[in-house]
Design a protein around this motif. Structure first.
Motif, PDB file in Angstrom:
ATOM      1  N   ALA A   1       0.836  -1.201   0.000  1.00 23.63           N
ATOM      2  CA  ALA A   1       0.000   0.000   0.000  1.00 23.63           C
ATOM      3  C   ALA A   1       0.869   1.248   0.000  1.00 23.63           C
ATOM      4  CB  ALA A   1      -0.942  -0.012   1.202  1.00 23.63           C
ATOM      5  N   ASP A   2       1.944   1.225   0.786  1.00 26.29           N
ATOM      6  CA  ASP A   2       2.859   2.373   0.825  1.00 26.29           C
ATOM      7  C   ASP A   2       3.497   2.603  -0.539  1.00 26.29           C
ATOM      8  OD1 ASP A   2       2.319   2.750   3.506  1.00 26.29           O
ATOM      9  OD2 ASP A   2       4.121   1.711   4.208  1.00 26.29           O
ATOM     10  N   LEU A   3       3.887   1.526  -1.222  1.00 26.86           N
ATOM     11  CA  LEU A   3       4.494   1.656  -2.547  1.00 26.86           C
ATOM     12  C   LEU A   3       3.522   2.227  -3.573  1.00 26.86           C
ATOM     13  CD1 LEU A   3       6.471  -1.727  -2.741  1.00 26.86           C
ATOM     14  CD2 LEU A   3       7.444   0.561  -2.491  1.00 26.86           C
ATOM     15  N   LEU A   4       2.223   1.972  -3.358  1.00 24.59           N
ATOM     16  CA  LEU A   4       1.189   2.430  -4.288  1.00 24.59           C
ATOM     17  C   LEU A   4       0.566   3.762  -3.866  1.00 24.59           C
ATOM     18  CD1 LEU A   4      -0.551  -1.015  -4.801  1.00 24.59           C
ATOM     19  CD2 LEU A   4       0.665   0.267  -6.575  1.00 24.59           C
ATOM     20  N   TYR A   5       1.011   4.282  -2.706  1.00 25.95           N
ATOM     21  CA  TYR A   5       0.492   5.554  -2.173  1.00 25.95           C
ATOM     22  C   TYR A   5      -1.011   5.493  -1.908  1.00 25.95           C
ATOM     23  CZ  TYR A   5       5.052   7.157  -3.783  1.00 25.95           C
ATOM     24  OH  TYR A   5       6.403   7.299  -3.990  1.00 25.95           O
ATOM     25  N   VAL A   6      -1.445   4.371  -1.368  1.00 23.69           N
ATOM     26  CA  VAL A   6      -2.840   4.228  -0.930  1.00 23.69           C
ATOM     27  C   VAL A   6      -2.825   3.652   0.480  1.00 23.69           C
ATOM     28  CG1 VAL A   6      -3.706   3.861  -3.280  1.00 23.69           C
ATOM     29  CG2 VAL A   6      -3.054   1.885  -1.881  1.00 23.69           C
ATOM     30  N   THR A   7      -3.978   3.657   1.141  1.00 23.59           N
ATOM     31  CA  THR A   7      -4.058   3.081   2.477  1.00 23.59           C
ATOM     32  C   THR A   7      -4.254   1.568   2.372  1.00 23.59           C
ATOM     33  OG1 THR A   7      -6.460   3.262   2.646  1.00 23.59           O
ATOM     34  CG2 THR A   7      -5.150   5.197   3.310  1.00 23.59           C
ATOM     35  N   PRO A   8      -3.872   0.820   3.407  1.00 24.41           N
ATOM     36  CA  PRO A   8      -4.115  -0.628   3.388  1.00 24.41           C
ATOM     37  C   PRO A   8      -5.586  -0.977   3.220  1.00 24.41           C
ATOM     38  CG  PRO A   8      -2.542  -0.066   5.105  1.00 24.41           C
ATOM     39  CD  PRO A   8      -3.074   1.234   4.565  1.00 24.41           C
ATOM     40  N   ASN A   9      -6.467  -0.191   3.826  1.00 28.73           N
ATOM     41  CA  ASN A   9      -7.906  -0.455   3.677  1.00 28.73           C
ATOM     42  C   ASN A   9      -8.349  -0.275   2.229  1.00 28.73           C
ATOM     43  OD1 ASN A   9      -8.277  -1.083   6.362  1.00 28.73           O
ATOM     44  ND2 ASN A   9      -8.946   0.974   6.948  1.00 28.73           N
ATOM     45  N   HIS A  10      -7.836   0.759   1.593  1.00 25.42           N
ATOM     46  CA  HIS A  10      -8.183   1.005   0.187  1.00 25.42           C
ATOM     47  C   HIS A  10      -7.687  -0.146  -0.688  1.00 25.42           C
ATOM     48  CE1 HIS A  10      -9.144   3.450  -3.371  1.00 25.42           C
ATOM     49  NE2 HIS A  10      -8.011   2.980  -3.882  1.00 25.42           N
TER      50      HIS A  10
ATOM     51  N   ASN B   1      -7.104  -3.257   0.220  1.00 17.86           N
ATOM     52  CA  ASN B   1      -7.905  -4.456   0.482  1.00 17.86           C
ATOM     53  C   ASN B   1      -9.260  -4.390  -0.199  1.00 17.86           C
ATOM     54  OD1 ASN B   1      -6.658  -6.573   1.962  1.00 17.86           O
ATOM     55  ND2 ASN B   1      -6.544  -5.245   3.748  1.00 17.86           N
ATOM     56  N   ALA B   2      -9.894  -3.228  -0.137  1.00 16.97           N
ATOM     57  CA  ALA B   2     -11.205  -3.059  -0.781  1.00 16.97           C
ATOM     58  C   ALA B   2     -11.078  -3.251  -2.289  1.00 16.97           C
ATOM     59  CB  ALA B   2     -11.773  -1.678  -0.462  1.00 16.97           C
ATOM     60  N   LEU B   3      -9.994  -2.715  -2.870  1.00 14.24           N
ATOM     61  CA  LEU B   3      -9.756  -2.867  -4.309  1.00 14.24           C
ATOM     62  C   LEU B   3      -9.596  -4.346  -4.675  1.00 14.24           C
ATOM     63  CD1 LEU B   3      -8.999  -1.509  -7.081  1.00 14.24           C
ATOM     64  CD2 LEU B   3      -6.611  -1.715  -6.322  1.00 14.24           C
ATOM     65  N   CYS B   4      -8.805  -5.068  -3.896  1.00 15.13           N
ATOM     66  CA  CYS B   4      -8.559  -6.486  -4.191  1.00 15.13           C
ATOM     67  C   CYS B   4      -9.836  -7.315  -4.048  1.00 15.13           C
ATOM     68  CB  CYS B   4      -7.469  -7.022  -3.266  1.00 15.13           C
ATOM     69  SG  CYS B   4      -5.845  -6.308  -3.577  1.00 15.13           S
ATOM     70  N   GLN B   5     -10.645  -6.986  -3.067  1.00 13.85           N
ATOM     71  CA  GLN B   5     -11.927  -7.693  -2.892  1.00 13.85           C
ATOM     72  C   GLN B   5     -12.822  -7.461  -4.098  1.00 13.85           C
ATOM     73  OE1 GLN B   5     -12.859  -9.856  -0.780  1.00 13.85           O
ATOM     74  NE2 GLN B   5     -11.916  -9.540   1.214  1.00 13.85           N
ATOM     75  N   GLU B   6     -12.832  -6.228  -4.593  1.00 14.92           N
ATOM     76  CA  GLU B   6     -13.678  -5.908  -5.745  1.00 14.92           C
ATOM     77  C   GLU B   6     -13.168  -6.564  -7.026  1.00 14.92           C
ATOM     78  OE1 GLU B   6     -15.413  -1.980  -8.149  1.00 14.92           O
ATOM     79  OE2 GLU B   6     -14.013  -1.731  -6.472  1.00 14.92           O
ATOM     80  N   MET B   7     -11.856  -6.568  -7.194  1.00 19.97           N
ATOM     81  CA  MET B   7     -11.278  -7.053  -8.441  1.00 19.97           C
ATOM     82  C   MET B   7     -11.135  -8.570  -8.480  1.00 19.97           C
ATOM     83  SD  MET B   7     -10.763  -4.225 -10.071  1.00 19.97           S
ATOM     84  CE  MET B   7      -9.458  -4.192 -11.269  1.00 19.97           C
ATOM     85  N   ALA B   8     -10.771  -9.167  -7.344  1.00 24.79           N
ATOM     86  CA  ALA B   8     -10.425 -10.585  -7.351  1.00 24.79           C
ATOM     87  C   ALA B   8     -11.179 -11.413  -6.326  1.00 24.79           C
ATOM     88  CB  ALA B   8      -8.918 -10.745  -7.117  1.00 24.79           C
TER      89      ALA B   8
END
Length: 292
Positions: free
Chosen positions: A211-220, A222-229
């Motif tokens: 998340a730090d490498l992508l400049y997003v929060t861990p919650n964001h 996780n939510a993205l991964c749940q939606e995508m995969a």
């Protein structure tokens, strides 16, 4: 530690005797199998991009331990590093294209051009496409044109290859297993996360670090991964570690302890507990089952 791995096939090895392009190989599947089947039917990796279009045939093939049944006008793709094997019934017909990582990157001046294609995601679920009847004549036309001009085509061969990839992407929905409702921005972020996992799975195991490498929060994330995969970020990281574990276990020349070291586990027992928790069997049992 010994650095032996699953057998790796280099494109130069395949074309050396033929004195053709060092970064591109186009061949009828029948002649390709006649020359290479004995050493390529067992699990192996490639250092190049690889695609096969079947026009006839029976049997199956395996990409990263996912099995697929051969069907006429099925096309499958592989990126460098993936593991696959063949188990055909008789000799199938079709076409093979192998090309280096630099072939289209240098031609199109875009280092990430191939990443736009869903079938080059490295996810075995996205690697196989069934072409509809409407696409058959065009796919055959391009393949035959490449065969005819293989030694004299120059940049035209690269244009035809690009045309073929765009044709197949059009008929394969263009987004692989990603939900159609997902925005392009989310898709690109997710693909970026998957690329980072591929680069760092041996040393980075925590979702927060990605998340730090992508400049997003861990919650964001996780939510993205749940939606995508339909999985958490942590599950996707562990899936990648498991995939490499299985790839290495296929090679009997590497001990369990060597594999644990290769994948940066603290010790053999920690790796074995991780593998058994994820796969439901021990590394030794997996290796034994896969070798029979």
């Amino acid at each position: 530690m010994a650095e032996q791995k699953i057998p790796v096939i280099n494109l130069l090895h395949l074309v050396k005797e033929e004195k053709k392009h060092e970064d591109l190989q186009v061949e009828r599947l029948e002649s390709y199998l006649e020359k290479h089947y004995q050493r390529l039917h067992a699990p192996h990796r490639h250092t190049f991009y690889h695609l096969v279009l079947f026009t006839e045939g029976k049997g199956g093939h395996t990409i990263d331990f996912t099995e697929f049944t051969v069907k006429p006008f099925q096309v499958y793709f592989m990126i460098p590093g993936q593991v696959h094997s063949w188990h055909f019934k008789g000799t199938p017909k079709g076409y093979v294209i192998n090309f280096s990582e630099q072939l289209l990157k240098s031609f199109l001046l875009d280092q990430h051009y191939l990443e736009q294609f869903s079938f080059f995601s490295g996810d075995s679920a996205d690697c196989v496409c069934q072409l509809p009847v409407a696409a058959h004549p065009e796919a055959i036309r391009i393949m035959e044109a490449m065969l005819k001009r293989l030694n004299t085509g120059g940049d035209q061969l690269k244009l035809w290859l690009t045309e073929l990839l765009l044709l197949i992407e059009e008929y394969c929905d263009g987004r692989g297993s990603i939900p159609a409702s997902v925005s392009r921005q989310k898709e690109m972020l997710f693909r970026g996360f998957r690329r980072l996992i591929d680069q760092h799975y041996k040393t980075i195991r925590l979702p927060k670090e990605y998340a730090d490498l992508l400049y997003v929060t861990p919650n964001h994330l996780n939510a993205l991964c749940q939606e995508m995969a339909g999985k958490t970020a942590g599950e996707l990281i562990r899936d990648r570690v498991m995939l490499e574990s299985k790839r290495l276990l296929v090679n009997a020349d590497l001990s369990i302890a060597q594999i644990a070291y290769e994948l940066n586990f603290q010790d053999n027992s920690y790796f074995s507990r991780f593998f058994r928790k994820q796969a439901g069997v021990t590394p030794e049992a997996f290796r034994s089952a896969y070798s029979h």
